[in-house]
Enzyme design. Structure first.
Site, PDB file in Angstrom:
ATOM      1  N   TYR A  13      -9.147  -1.273   5.003  1.00 33.19           N
ATOM      2  CA  TYR A  13      -9.697  -0.746   3.758  1.00 33.19           C
ATOM      3  C   TYR A  13      -9.791   0.322   3.767  1.00 33.19           C
ATOM      4  O   TYR A  13     -10.657   1.217   4.955  1.00 33.19           O
ATOM      5  CB  TYR A  13     -11.551  -1.692   4.388  1.00 33.19           C
ATOM      6  CG  TYR A  13     -12.353  -1.519   3.238  1.00 33.19           C
ATOM      7  CD1 TYR A  13     -12.948  -2.230   2.443  1.00 33.19           C
ATOM      8  CD2 TYR A  13     -12.834   0.189   2.442  1.00 33.19           C
ATOM      9  CE1 TYR A  13     -14.569  -1.742   1.399  1.00 33.19           C
ATOM     10  CE2 TYR A  13     -14.193   0.435   2.499  1.00 33.19           C
ATOM     11  CZ  TYR A  13     -14.207  -0.582   1.074  1.00 33.19           C
ATOM     12  OH  TYR A  13     -15.283  -0.499   0.590  1.00 33.19           O
ATOM     13  N   THR A  14      -9.384   1.097   2.789  1.00 28.76           N
ATOM     14  CA  THR A  14      -9.963   2.644   2.729  1.00 28.76           C
ATOM     15  C   THR A  14      -9.981   3.275   1.731  1.00 28.76           C
ATOM     16  O   THR A  14     -10.087   4.420   1.578  1.00 28.76           O
ATOM     17  CB  THR A  14      -7.659   3.123   2.017  1.00 28.76           C
ATOM     18  OG1 THR A  14      -7.262   2.452   1.409  1.00 28.76           O
ATOM     19  CG2 THR A  14      -6.886   2.791   3.834  1.00 28.76           C
TER      20      THR A  14
ATOM     21  N   GLY B 135       0.879  -1.468   0.294  1.00 23.52           N
ATOM     22  CA  GLY B 135       0.083   0.287   0.026  1.00 23.52           C
ATOM     23  C   GLY B 135       0.912   1.061   0.107  1.00 23.52           C
ATOM     24  O   GLY B 135       2.016   1.061   0.186  1.00 23.52           O
TER      25      GLY B 135
ATOM     26  N   LEU C 191       1.539   3.458   2.521  1.00 19.66           N
ATOM     27  CA  LEU C 191       2.322   3.474   3.642  1.00 19.66           C
ATOM     28  C   LEU C 191       3.570   2.698   3.472  1.00 19.66           C
ATOM     29  O   LEU C 191       4.467   2.360   3.772  1.00 19.66           O
ATOM     30  CB  LEU C 191       1.823   3.594   4.769  1.00 19.66           C
ATOM     31  CG  LEU C 191       2.203   3.517   6.654  1.00 19.66           C
ATOM     32  CD1 LEU C 191       3.311   5.090   6.191  1.00 19.66           C
ATOM     33  CD2 LEU C 191       1.576   3.679   7.501  1.00 19.66           C
TER      34      LEU C 191
ATOM     35  N   TYR D  94     -16.360   4.094   6.841  1.00 18.84           N
ATOM     36  CA  TYR D  94     -14.903   4.021   7.035  1.00 18.84           C
ATOM     37  C   TYR D  94     -14.505   4.912   8.105  1.00 18.84           C
ATOM     38  O   TYR D  94     -13.491   3.860   9.438  1.00 18.84           O
ATOM     39  CB  TYR D  94     -14.389   4.472   5.908  1.00 18.84           C
ATOM     40  CG  TYR D  94     -13.069   4.942   6.411  1.00 18.84           C
ATOM     41  CD1 TYR D  94     -12.126   3.629   5.700  1.00 18.84           C
ATOM     42  CD2 TYR D  94     -12.272   5.743   6.986  1.00 18.84           C
ATOM     43  CE1 TYR D  94     -10.740   3.158   5.901  1.00 18.84           C
ATOM     44  CE2 TYR D  94     -10.854   6.902   6.953  1.00 18.84           C
ATOM     45  CZ  TYR D  94      -9.987   5.428   6.975  1.00 18.84           C
ATOM     46  OH  TYR D  94      -8.644   5.654   6.964  1.00 18.84           O
TER      47      TYR D  94
ATOM     48  N   LYS E 221     -12.954   2.274  11.700  1.00 17.13           N
ATOM     49  CA  LYS E 221     -11.403   2.394  11.811  1.00 17.13           C
ATOM     50  C   LYS E 221     -11.574   3.132  13.441  1.00 17.13           C
ATOM     51  O   LYS E 221     -10.151   2.454  14.235  1.00 17.13           O
ATOM     52  CB  LYS E 221     -11.120   4.427  11.274  1.00 17.13           C
ATOM     53  CG  LYS E 221     -10.299   3.040   9.988  1.00 17.13           C
ATOM     54  CD  LYS E 221      -9.332   2.324   9.430  1.00 17.13           C
ATOM     55  CE  LYS E 221      -8.193   3.283   9.925  1.00 17.13           C
ATOM     56  NZ  LYS E 221      -6.796   1.866  10.185  1.00 17.13           N
TER      57      LYS E 221
END
Ligand SMILES: NC(=O)c1ccc[n+]([C@@H]2O[C@H](COP(=O)([O-])OP(=O)(O)OC[C@H]3O[C@@H](n4cnc5c(N)ncnc54)[C@H](OP(=O)(O)O)[C@@H]3O)[C@@H](O)[C@H]2O)c1
Length: 289
Positions: A63-64, A11, A13, A127, A131
């Site tokens: 899951y972004t 990903g 990051l 989302y 989180k």
């Protein structure tokens, strides 16, 4: 010397850790991501922990897809919350330090001064809520972890706001960018370096600590877009617009600037201003071309 397992290694990051790993002589890195490794599969986690025997796990997987999460909440909660709980539990059994990445979206954005770690979370949207649930899962399932909330992540890997603006705003193309949301951009490379500093000081972390980390300063998406195009060498042609003109499935906090005093004091670091880091990121991008 730490043995670090990075989950979500492909990903935005995760890729920064891969860059650092190439020249880092003090740590040993291992990376996992889909499709070979699935965080939703407990057996995959157990196998990797047994094979790698890390002393630190960095969870950069998530899951972004913020808007898409409204249409598939089960998937968002499974990856961002349930799987994180299982990961934390398995790390705890082996006494492995866990760094879990979270988000400024856990705040509702109604404040007008920086959020510190003790401010109550009040997530809006699937989302954000998933989180936040992930943070709680870490707190419930392990006794040795750092949860790092970050914001407006961008960099030279993956999809992000910087790249979208560079693509759509080149050659003087007119863009409309929202001007009524305030936050702080964060270069993913800076965040990766900070995670490694936390890893090095993990013995001084007792229990589960929550940290806020972004670059310094405050920006609107309009400011951010303007600076991206200017540093890229383009002439910005941007119309400031309100969020109402861009209705999206998921709400965004109107204000999500975070107070970073805790992490600065703990690590003894100076955090670069967002414009300084954006300049460094774009300079790096130009060198790659
Ligand atoms: N991006 C931002 O603006 C932002 C802001 C604040 C906080 N954060 C947080 O920062 C962290 C890193 O974000 P990022 O932008 O680097 O995310 P990203 O680019 O979307 O990377 C996430 C990685 O996780 C992988 N992944 C997803 N589901 C997985 C699963 N079930 N098993 C294994 N790997 C899985 C993804 O693989 P696929 O690509 O194949 O799905 C992807 O490689 C996340 O926790 C995010 O919530 C991001």
């Amino acid at each position: 010397m730490s043995k670090i397992w990075v989950i979500g290694g492909s990903g935005q990051l995760g890729n920064e850790f891969q860059v650092i790993a190439k020249s880092d002589k003090t740590n040993e890195f291992h990376f996992s991501d889909l499709p070979e490794f699935n965080l939703l599969n407990e057996k995959d986690i157990s196998k990797a922990l047994n094979d790698i025997q890390p002393d630190t796990v960095i969870n950069a997987a998530a899951y972004t897809a913020v808007d898409q999460a409204e249409a598939e909440p089960e998937k968002a909660y499974a990856i961002n919350a349930t799987a994180v709980g299982k990961l934390a539990e398995l790390c705890a059994k082996k006494k492995i330090f866990l760094i879990h990445i979270s988000t400024d979206f856990v705040f509702d954005g109604k404040r007008s001064k920086p959020y510190h770690e003790d401010c109550s979370a009040c997530p809006n949207g699937t989302y954000a809520a998933s989180k936040h649930k992930g943070e709680i899962e870490v707190l419930l399932n392990t006794k040795h972890a750092a949860i790092v909330r970050t914001s407006w992540l961008y960099g030279n890997f993956g999809h992000n706001f910087m790249k979208t603006i560079q693509e759509k705003g080149s050659n003087g193309n007119e863009l409309k960018v929202v001007v009524d949301q305030c936050g702080t951009p964060t270069w993913s490379y800076d965040l990766a370096e900070v995670c490694l500093k936390l890893t090095a000081k993990r013995q001084e972390i007792k229990g589960v600590e929550l940290f806020h980390y972004s670059n310094e300063g405050v920006a609107t998406w309009y400011d951010f877009a303007w600076e991206i195009l200017s540093l890229t060498g383009e002439k910005p042609n941007i119309l400031p617009v309100s969020s109402n003109e861009f209705p999206r499935p998921a709400p965004r906090p109107a204000y999500s600037v975070m107070d970073k005093t805790k992490i600065k004091n703990f690590l003894g670091i100076r955090i670069p201003h967002w414009k300084e880091s954006l300049n460094n990121c774009i300079t790096k991008q130009k060198k790659k071309k």
